[in-house]
Design an enzyme around this catalytic site. Structure first.
Site, PDB file in Angstrom:
ATOM      1  N   THR A 101      48.767  22.056  29.199  1.00  0.00           N
ATOM      2  CA  THR A 101      47.881  22.553  27.745  1.00  0.00           C
ATOM      3  C   THR A 101      47.830  21.339  27.059  1.00  0.00           C
ATOM      4  O   THR A 101      49.364  21.024  26.907  1.00  0.00           O
ATOM      5  CB  THR A 101      47.923  24.054  27.185  1.00  0.00           C
ATOM      6  N   LYS A 176      41.138  25.377  26.370  1.00  0.00           N
ATOM      7  CA  LYS A 176      42.198  26.034  25.631  1.00  0.00           C
ATOM      8  C   LYS A 176      42.586  26.413  24.526  1.00  0.00           C
ATOM      9  O   LYS A 176      42.637  27.067  24.122  1.00  0.00           O
ATOM     10  CB  LYS A 176      43.180  25.361  26.316  1.00  0.00           C
ATOM     11  N   LYS A 244      53.816  25.218  20.547  1.00  0.00           N
ATOM     12  CA  LYS A 244      52.778  23.443  21.112  1.00  0.00           C
ATOM     13  C   LYS A 244      51.875  24.195  21.130  1.00  0.00           C
ATOM     14  O   LYS A 244      50.874  22.624  20.114  1.00  0.00           O
ATOM     15  CB  LYS A 244      53.704  23.055  22.941  1.00  0.00           C
TER      16      LYS A 244
END
Length: 293
Positions: A101, A176, A244
């Site tokens: 990701t 995502k 993150k």
């Protein structure tokens, strides 16, 4: 055509999810070469027949297809764009599939740099955690040229069951982000529901039997709530990596002039946990936020 007999697959990143993913490719009959910063983490795969590469450069020179699933966008940039990285050393015509990701802008940059060298770069982040990786039931969100997607889809099907081509390079990463935004608020709701049940004097496992199959049902409720109840906070997905992801999603939302209050609240709560030493726990450790308050 990427046949099993003539295709060498490289895999970089054999962590919580990558280890299972690489194992599936081996079991499917593909030749596999792997590289990770800590060779010990790859011991089980090497015992199963994977071949060790000494560096990203060596792996790139051997492989026809390379999968990567590393930690942060900075790791992706180093692996792909560094002097010893994949694009500088991969064979023309090879396929580079990043399942980390990362940021949509970096995915686009990698695609353009790869294209200049006749290399096919694809962003294909995944969802499903350690369970999805172990059971080869990942959701895979693909950003790429249509032709490239058609070529690698059989390989992706070894790793997942819900494989969707979302559009041009970067589209997989944007998808995502939508996934992580949905999870962020949902995790707050799951934790609040379990703690509410406990405070009401109910058996939370019995409560789950009722609510997990109704309108409140979700992947997190079915898969992570039982871990909360059992006191199992081992990572299927690290809090530090979820932070993150949420920061990337928040940055992208700001670029689109969009308010994301649910995401912002979840990020604040997870950062509080990380400050308390929970950054290497699984995302279900959000349950502890109420215990520490």
């Amino acid at each position: 055509m990427l046949s099993k007999e003539n295709t060498v697959i490289g895999f970089i990143g054999t962590g919580v999810m990558g280890k299972s993913m690489a194992s599936h490719l081996l079991e499917a009959g593909y030749q596999l070469t792997i590289f990770t910063r800590t060779k010990e983490k790859a011991a089980e795969l090497l015992e199963k027949g994977a071949i060790w590469s000494q560096s990203t450069r060596e792996l790139a020179q051997r492989a026809d297809v390379v999968f990567t699933i590393v930690g942060y966008p900075s790791d992706v940039e180093e692996v792909y764009l560094g002097e010893d990285g994949l694009i500088a050393n991969a064979k023309p015509g090879s396929y580079l599939i990043d399942m980390t990701t990362s940021t949509p802008s970096l995915a686009k940059k990698i695609h353009e740099k790869a294209k200049e060298k006749g290399i096919h770069a694809i962003d294909a982040p995944v969802s499903g955690g350690d369970v999805g990786a172990r059971e080869a039931r990942l959701a895979i969100m693909v950003g790429s040229d249509e032709q490239d997607f058609q070529e690698v889809e059989p390989l992706l099907s070894v790793l997942g069951t819900n494989i969707v081509h979302q559009g041009e390079p970067g589209a997989g990463q944007h998808t995502k982000m939508a996934n992580q935004i949905a999870i962020a608020s949902n995790m707050i709701g799951v934790c609040e529901a379990i703690i509410y049940a406990e405070k009401a004097g109910l058996d939370p496992e019995t409560v789950l039997k009722s609510i997990s199959t109704g309108a409140a049902g979700s992947w997190s409720l079915s898969n992570l709530a039982p871990r909360m109840i059992a006191g199992n906070f081992e990572p299927g997905f690290f809090i530090k990596h979820f932070i993150k992801d949420m920061k990337i999603a928040l940055d992208e939302a700001k670029r689109m002039d969009m308010e994301v209050p649910g995401l912002s609240m979840a990020l604040s709560m997870y950062e509080h946990l990380a400050e308390k030493g929970e950054e290497n726990s699984g995302t279900q450790a959000l349950y502890k936020y109420w215990k520490q308050s």
